[in-house]
Design an enzyme around this catalytic site. Structure first.
Site, PDB file in Angstrom:
ATOM      1  N   SER A 245      54.385 -56.045 -40.890  1.00 52.17           N
ATOM      2  CA  SER A 245      53.484 -54.891 -40.897  1.00 52.17           C
ATOM      3  C   SER A 245      52.265 -55.202 -40.040  1.00 52.17           C
ATOM      4  CB  SER A 245      53.041 -54.561 -42.327  1.00 52.17           C
ATOM      5  OG  SER A 245      52.280 -55.625 -42.865  1.00 52.17           O
ATOM      6  N   LYS A 246      51.351 -54.247 -39.935  1.00 54.57           N
ATOM      7  CA  LYS A 246      50.186 -54.400 -39.072  1.00 54.57           C
ATOM      8  C   LYS A 246      49.310 -55.586 -39.470  1.00 54.57           C
ATOM      9  CE  LYS A 246      49.795 -49.607 -37.521  1.00 54.57           C
ATOM     10  NZ  LYS A 246      48.948 -48.393 -37.485  1.00 54.57           N
ATOM     11  N   ARG A 247      49.347 -55.959 -40.739  1.00 58.11           N
ATOM     12  CA  ARG A 247      48.489 -57.077 -41.139  1.00 58.11           C
ATOM     13  C   ARG A 247      48.971 -58.407 -40.566  1.00 58.11           C
ATOM     14  NH1 ARG A 247      50.260 -59.924 -45.658  1.00 58.11           N
ATOM     15  NH2 ARG A 247      52.146 -59.144 -46.636  1.00 58.11           N
ATOM     16  N   HIS A 248      50.209 -58.427 -40.035  1.00 61.80           N
ATOM     17  CA  HIS A 248      50.713 -59.635 -39.377  1.00 61.80           C
ATOM     18  C   HIS A 248      50.356 -59.665 -37.896  1.00 61.80           C
ATOM     19  CE1 HIS A 248      53.595 -59.310 -42.863  1.00 61.80           C
ATOM     20  NE2 HIS A 248      53.215 -60.567 -42.960  1.00 61.80           N
ATOM     21  N   GLY A 249      49.694 -58.616 -37.412  1.00 62.34           N
ATOM     22  CA  GLY A 249      49.365 -58.530 -35.991  1.00 62.34           C
ATOM     23  C   GLY A 249      50.018 -57.307 -35.376  1.00 62.34           C
TER      24      GLY A 249
END
Length: 472
Positions: A245-249
């Protein structure tokens, strides 16, 4: 049998990295059978029936991302929304043959069912209250949804080409909605109808759709349509083991393009996420087409490793055509520094590209590493480089500058002259080469400084030295 695959993204945003891998697997499977089997086609369908989640411009971004990746599709892309009348036709057919029914449940009643299921600690399932009721019970003026009559006994079985034989009791499957009360088709119906009409033989998608396959296969059976082959591939996880997801980049393909990754590198990396061919790590497009098969797709989720992607990208950069890389760098330079680039920048970068690309892991780094070739002097000296330009270093640079007049300007001859100064001063070559690099490039790291001097030429090189020696 001729193989037909499809990629069917929803235009709810940019193309996700997981979607790109799904597209790649579908593309490779079709192209493999096109060249080595009985024929293959790869189709594109934009699943834009649900207008509420469709984002303006997303379809165009998906097209552009697929084109950048080199995943060309056969024929025209299909808009699912444009096929709504066909979906309604099939829903009516199922209704008229007794395989579906009108449901008049209100949103409040459905909310009550969800709340009751939540309190009981079980999944929400429609209670089939309208399945066998008489039409005369219908409330006046209400617009019904059309629900599919799921078999109440037995099991639904999927012989998945990746997951193997998977089955679920039909009691666990509720009567899904085919057509909403406002006449719009659901994903479940539209996807089945479109796959049938497009002649899709193999559905390759993420394993988060596996439960959908049980429902969709029952619709196919009810319509007496041939079942497609299913292949549900595991999802891509982040380094922490959770769904990417976006929290991984960055998770969108467009972002990786902007970050300086080459499309062939990204495809190579995505190919190796969940698929393998022995110990091969670098697999070009032709090899991938020749080798690809679903039997080599693993059942376990893969973890996205950005450092591994960077390493593969560095490999492809080293082996990329110099003219192509120069064009990429010049586009990036013109976007950032429009109007401040010297006329000879492109020629300098082209001549210096062999030394530049081996030191870069992305086109962003490649562009940054080429900056000393592109600006008018005096060039900007970094803080670290300035620390190398001591009074002792400047004395050596003056000695070196004094013997450059009317000399051979090949990199070999320039290095020989530098060694002469170093030997006369009883120092190692690096003690001269490092401040020389600082003065000419403004950096502490670069390709061979003598190669750079050769490319810049005597006039530019000597002028840069004088800028430093005279304090400009």
């Amino acid at each position: 049998m001729s193989v037909v695959t499809r990629f069917a993204p929803s235009p709810s945003g940019s193309l996700h990295i997981g979607g790109a891998r799904t597209a790649l697997f579908n593309w490779l499977f079709a192209r493999h059978h096109e060249l080595y089997g009985n024929g293959g086609k790869y189709l594109l369908r934009i699943e834009d029936t649900d207008r509420a989640i469709s984002v303006e411009g997303a379809t165009k971004q998906i097209y552009e991302s697929l084109e950048w990746l080199g995943l060309d599709w056969d024929g025209e892309a299909v808009s699912q929304f444009a096929r709504v009348e066909r979906h309604r036709e099939i829903a009516s057919q199922l209704l008229n043959t007794g395989l579906a029914y009108n449901c008049y449940c209100t949103p409040e009643q459905l909310s009550e069912m969800r709340e009751l299921a939540r309190n009981d600690g079980r999944p929400m399932r429609y209670d089939r209250r309208w399945r066998d009721r008489e039409p005369s019970d219908a409330p006046s003026g209400a617009a019904p949804a059309i629900r599919f009559k799921m078999p109440l006994e037995g099991v639904s079985v999927i012989n998945d080409l990746v997951q193997g034989k998977v089955e679920v009791s039909n009691k666990e499957l509720d009567d899904l909605v085919l057509l909403r009360g406002d006449g719009t088709p659901t994903y479940m119906l539209a996807s089945v109808v479109d796959d049938h009409d497009m002649g899709v033989t193999h559905i390759i998608r993420g394993d988060d759709h596996l439960t959908n396959a049980f429902r969709q296969s029952q619709i196919c059976r009810a319509l007496e349509w041939n079942l497609p082959e299913y292949a549900h591939i595991p999802l891509i996880y982040g380094q922490d083991g959770t769904k990417l997801s976006k929290r991984h980049g960055a998770v969108g393909v467009e972002s990786y393009k902007q970050l300086g990754y080459l499309p062939e590198a990204l495809c190579n990396y995505l190919l190796r996420l969940g698929w393998g061919h022995g110990n091969e790590e670098i697999i070009d497009r032709n090899q991938a087409i020749k080798w690809f098969g679903l039997e080599a797709v693993g059942k376990s989720p893969s973890r996205f490793d950005i450092s591994k992607l960077a390493s593969i990208n560095a490999h492809y950069l080293r082996n990329a055509d110099d003219k192509r890389l120069v064009n990429i760098v010049m586009r990036e330079l013109q976007e950032k520094f429009n109007g401040t680039i010297v006329d000879c920048a492109k020629d300098r970068i082209f001549r210096g590209m062999p030394g530049l690309k081996g030191r870069s892991k992305s086109t962003i780094e490649l562009t940054e590493n080429s900056l000393f070739y592109v600006f008018e002097r005096p060039i900007k000296i970094s803080r670290d480089a300035a620390e190398l330009l001591t009074s002792e270093a400047k004395y050596l640079l003056r000695e070196f500058a004094n013997i450059l007049e009317n000399s051979d300007w090949s990199k070999e001859a320039l290095e020989t002259k530098a060694r002469t100064i170093a030997d006369q001063s009883n120092i190692k070559l690096g003690a001269l080469a490092q401040p020389l690099r600082a003065a000419i490039t403004g950096k502490t790291i670069s390709p061979s400084i003598f190669e750079i001097m050769e490319i810049l030429g005597p006039e530019e090189t000597q002028a840069r030295l004088e800028d430093v020696l005279c304090g400009n």
